[in-house]
Design a protein around this motif. Structure first.
Motif, mmCIF file in Angstrom:
data_model
loop_
_atom_site.group_PDB
_atom_site.id
_atom_site.type_symbol
_atom_site.label_atom_id
_atom_site.label_comp_id
_atom_site.label_asym_id
_atom_site.label_seq_id
_atom_site.Cartn_x
_atom_site.Cartn_y
_atom_site.Cartn_z
ATOM 1 N N GLU A 125 54.684 181.470 39.389
ATOM 2 C CA GLU A 125 54.674 180.354 38.337
ATOM 3 C C GLU A 125 55.798 180.280 37.543
ATOM 4 N N GLU A 126 56.390 181.399 37.218
ATOM 5 C CA GLU A 126 57.475 181.311 35.997
ATOM 6 C C GLU A 126 58.704 180.630 36.812
ATOM 7 N N ARG A 127 58.897 180.639 38.050
ATOM 8 C CA ARG A 127 59.900 180.216 38.847
ATOM 9 C C ARG A 127 59.770 178.922 39.534
ATOM 10 N N ARG A 128 58.388 178.362 39.393
ATOM 11 C CA ARG A 128 57.753 177.472 40.363
ATOM 12 C C ARG A 128 58.602 176.148 40.291
ATOM 13 N N HIS A 129 59.098 175.615 39.225
ATOM 14 C CA HIS A 129 59.988 174.310 39.140
ATOM 15 C C HIS A 129 61.395 174.087 38.878
ATOM 16 N N PRO A 130 62.172 174.645 40.024
ATOM 17 C CA PRO A 130 63.370 174.685 40.208
ATOM 18 C C PRO A 130 64.204 173.354 40.219
ATOM 19 N N THR A 131 65.303 173.356 39.903
ATOM 20 C CA THR A 131 66.297 172.133 40.030
ATOM 21 C C THR A 131 66.629 171.962 41.387
ATOM 22 N N LEU A 132 67.183 170.624 41.937
ATOM 23 C CA LEU A 132 67.667 170.611 42.963
ATOM 24 C C LEU A 132 68.887 171.720 43.157
ATOM 25 N N HIS A 133 69.776 171.918 42.090
ATOM 26 C CA HIS A 133 70.909 172.484 42.139
ATOM 27 C C HIS A 133 70.349 174.125 42.600
ATOM 28 N N ARG A 134 69.337 174.542 41.793
ATOM 29 C CA ARG A 134 69.024 175.864 42.338
ATOM 30 C C ARG A 134 68.488 175.906 43.780
ATOM 31 N N VAL A 135 67.689 174.883 44.168
ATOM 32 C CA VAL A 135 67.127 174.979 45.632
ATOM 33 C C VAL A 135 68.241 174.764 46.537
ATOM 34 N N LEU A 136 69.125 174.071 46.288
ATOM 35 C CA LEU A 136 70.400 173.776 47.180
ATOM 36 C C LEU A 136 71.268 175.525 47.216
ATOM 37 N N VAL A 137 71.224 176.188 46.166
ATOM 38 C CA VAL A 137 72.109 177.283 46.349
ATOM 39 C C VAL A 137 71.066 178.215 47.067
ATOM 40 N N HIS A 138 69.682 178.052 46.774
ATOM 41 C CA HIS A 138 68.801 178.818 47.647
ATOM 42 C C HIS A 138 68.931 178.787 49.129
ATOM 43 N N VAL A 139 68.990 177.416 49.444
ATOM 44 C CA VAL A 139 69.055 177.121 50.968
ATOM 45 C C VAL A 139 70.236 177.334 51.499
ATOM 46 N N ILE A 140 71.401 177.299 50.687
ATOM 47 C CA ILE A 140 72.802 177.560 51.268
ATOM 48 C C ILE A 140 72.882 179.062 51.605
ATOM 49 N N ALA A 141 72.525 179.878 50.678
ATOM 50 C CA ALA A 141 72.261 181.604 50.767
ATOM 51 C C ALA A 141 71.441 181.688 52.072
ATOM 52 N N GLU A 142 70.201 181.021 52.318
ATOM 53 C CA GLU A 142 69.411 181.232 53.458
ATOM 54 C C GLU A 142 70.034 181.117 54.637
ATOM 55 N N THR A 143 70.621 180.013 54.741
ATOM 56 C CA THR A 143 71.376 179.486 55.934
ATOM 57 C C THR A 143 72.596 180.437 56.301
ATOM 58 N N HIS A 144 73.309 180.562 55.381
ATOM 59 C CA HIS A 144 74.487 181.621 55.714
ATOM 60 C C HIS A 144 74.088 182.880 55.822
ATOM 61 N N ARG A 145 73.128 183.416 55.455
ATOM 62 C CA ARG A 145 72.529 184.685 55.748
ATOM 63 C C ARG A 145 72.050 184.667 57.112
ATOM 64 N N HIS A 146 71.327 183.694 57.654
ATOM 65 C CA HIS A 146 70.925 183.697 58.920
ATOM 66 C C HIS A 146 72.134 183.390 59.857
ATOM 67 N N ALA A 147 73.044 182.745 59.476
ATOM 68 C CA ALA A 147 74.240 182.530 60.236
ATOM 69 C C ALA A 147 74.977 183.936 60.400
ATOM 70 N N GLY A 148 74.893 184.790 59.512
ATOM 71 C CA GLY A 148 75.460 186.054 59.615
ATOM 72 C C GLY A 148 74.454 186.895 60.612
ATOM 73 N N HIS A 149 73.225 186.789 60.662
ATOM 74 C CA HIS A 149 72.297 187.308 61.599
ATOM 75 C C HIS A 149 72.890 186.957 63.037
ATOM 76 N N ALA A 150 73.035 185.695 63.142
ATOM 77 C CA ALA A 150 73.380 184.990 64.233
ATOM 78 C C ALA A 150 74.653 185.585 65.034
ATOM 79 N N ASP A 151 75.663 185.970 64.060
ATOM 80 C CA ASP A 151 76.942 186.597 64.384
ATOM 81 C C ASP A 151 76.600 187.608 65.014
ATOM 82 N N VAL A 152 75.896 188.544 64.643
ATOM 83 C CA VAL A 152 75.514 190.070 65.080
ATOM 84 C C VAL A 152 74.579 189.769 66.381
ATOM 85 N N VAL A 153 73.758 189.011 66.256
ATOM 86 C CA VAL A 153 72.673 188.827 67.540
ATOM 87 C C VAL A 153 73.631 188.233 68.545
#
Length: 197
Positions: A125-153
């Motif tokens: 609840e305390e973080r449930r209403h983020p800005t687009l800026h915050r969500v973009l940072v989250h999605v960028i981190a998620e995407t790059h994290r999984h791209a790193g997984h893909a490197d190893v796989v």
């Protein structure tokens, strides 16, 4: 936040998307599907997962739901259904889905200010209403994290390595010799407290 800041964030997101998809390039159908970690991580599953995540964060969260159903995200779907491709889901279908998700997400990014707020129902609840800026940072981190997984796989699957198509970012060294030196160094610590094998 300026339009330049939004453009920077969008560019980093796009680079992560392209790097992730590049890991499928030239890989066999078997290699993009086979699990290569004890938890089943596989290349095509990473693409399916990241497309699914992005469709939610840059769609539903901002009241702009992605128009296509993603049944693997339904409440009654089996656990981890978004982390692997069924025999009926082709590489081409999932890559095309990811491209459609990009277009939808990019339209959201274009339409909204970085200060626009959304609602993430699955966050506390305390973080449930983020800005687009915050969500973009989250999605960028998620995407790059999984791209790193893909490197190893991908390296485990068929030995293909590199950061991106235009820059492999690899040192020009004798890799077997380098790995041997690392193993010899690690072996010096075998049997010490905390060692698991």
């Amino acid at each position: 936040m300026t339009d330049a800041a939004k453009a920077d964030l969008a560019a980093y997101l796009q680079r992560g998307r392209e790097d992730l998809l590049w890991k499928l390039s030239g890989a066999s159908e078997f290699d993009v599907r086979r699990p290569l970690t004890p938890t089943g991580t596989n290349l095509l599953g990473l693409v399916k997962h990241v497309a699914s995540v992005e469709s939610g964060y840059l769609g539903e969260v901002f009241g702009r739901p992605f128009a296509e159903p993603l049944p693997w995200l339904d409440d009654d779907a089996e656990p981890n259904a978004d982390m692997w491709a069924t025999a009926e889901e082709s590489r081409e279908q999932l890559v095309a889905l990811y491209h459609r998700v990009w277009a939808h997400s990019d339209a959201t990014i274009e339409a909204l200010d970085l200060a626009a707020t959304g609602t993430v129902p699955w966050w506390p609840e305390e973080r449930r209403h983020p800005t687009l800026h915050r969500v973009l940072v989250h999605v960028i981190a998620e995407t790059h994290r999984h791209a790193g997984h893909a490197d190893v796989v991908r390296e485990l699957a068929d030995g293909a390595v590199g950061l991106r198509q235009t820059n492999d970012n690899l040192a020009r060294i004798d890799w077997p010799e380098h790995v041997q030196r690392l193993q010899e160094t690690a072996d010096r610590f075998r049997g010490q407290a905390g060692e698991t094998t």
